[in-house]
Design a protein around this motif. Structure first.
Motif, short mmCIF file in Angstrom:
data_model
loop_
_atom_site.label_atom_id
_atom_site.label_comp_id
_atom_site.label_asym_id
_atom_site.label_seq_id
_atom_site.Cartn_x
_atom_site.Cartn_y
_atom_site.Cartn_z
N ARG A 27 19.00 -50.51 9.04
CA ARG A 27 19.01 -49.06 9.22
C ARG A 27 17.86 -48.65 10.13
O ARG A 27 16.85 -49.32 10.21
CB ARG A 27 18.86 -48.36 7.87
N GLU A 31 15.77 -43.11 9.30
CA GLU A 31 16.69 -42.90 8.19
C GLU A 31 16.04 -43.32 6.86
O GLU A 31 16.14 -42.60 5.85
CB GLU A 31 17.96 -43.70 8.42
N VAL A 32 15.36 -44.46 6.87
CA VAL A 32 14.67 -44.93 5.66
C VAL A 32 13.55 -43.97 5.29
O VAL A 32 13.39 -43.60 4.12
CB VAL A 32 14.12 -46.36 5.85
N SER A 34 13.32 -40.78 6.12
CA SER A 34 13.92 -39.52 5.68
C SER A 34 14.38 -39.62 4.23
O SER A 34 14.17 -38.69 3.43
CB SER A 34 15.11 -39.18 6.59
N GLU A 35 14.99 -40.72 3.87
CA GLU A 35 15.44 -40.93 2.49
C GLU A 35 14.25 -40.95 1.53
O GLU A 35 14.31 -40.37 0.44
CB GLU A 35 16.20 -42.24 2.40
N SER A 38 12.87 -37.39 1.18
CA SER A 38 13.80 -36.61 0.39
C SER A 38 13.66 -36.94 -1.10
O SER A 38 13.63 -36.03 -1.94
CB SER A 38 15.24 -36.86 0.85
N ALA A 39 13.56 -38.22 -1.43
CA ALA A 39 13.40 -38.62 -2.83
C ALA A 39 12.09 -38.08 -3.39
O ALA A 39 12.05 -37.59 -4.52
CB ALA A 39 13.44 -40.15 -2.94
N ASN A 42 12.47 -34.28 -3.95
CA ASN A 42 13.31 -34.03 -5.13
C ASN A 42 12.53 -34.27 -6.41
O ASN A 42 12.64 -33.50 -7.36
CB ASN A 42 14.56 -34.90 -5.10
#
Length: 80
Positions: A27, A31-32, A34-35, A38-39, A42
């Motif tokens: 990936r 992307e990694v 961003s994930e 995001s985690a 959250n």
């Protein structure tokens, strides 16, 4: 991708681990990253909600021992 291109201010060891993880997953680094962000956001949002509830209960003088009674009262009111 060169390590210095990843993100300014991210420690080199984290940049290297991020790149290693992205390569292993096939990936893009972004992307990694961003994930992961995001985690984290959250989790912080959830923790803020928990803290808010804890503070509200404290302000109302409620304890864990009050919970079963409050649940029973609420269920009783809802079944009417």
């Amino acid at each position: 991708m060169a390590t210095s291109d990843t993100i300014t201010g991210l420690p080199e060891d984290l940049q290297l681990e991020l790149e290693k993880t992205a390569r292993a997953q096939g990936r893009p680094v972004g992307e990694v990253l961003s994930e992961a962000v995001s985690a984290y956001l959250n989790e912080r949002s959830w923790q803020n909600l928990v803290d808010s509830g804890r503070n509200r209960a404290k302000d109302l003088g409620l304890t864990e021992e009050d919970v079963p009674r409050l649940i029973a009262e609420t269920r009783s009111e809802l079944s009417r």
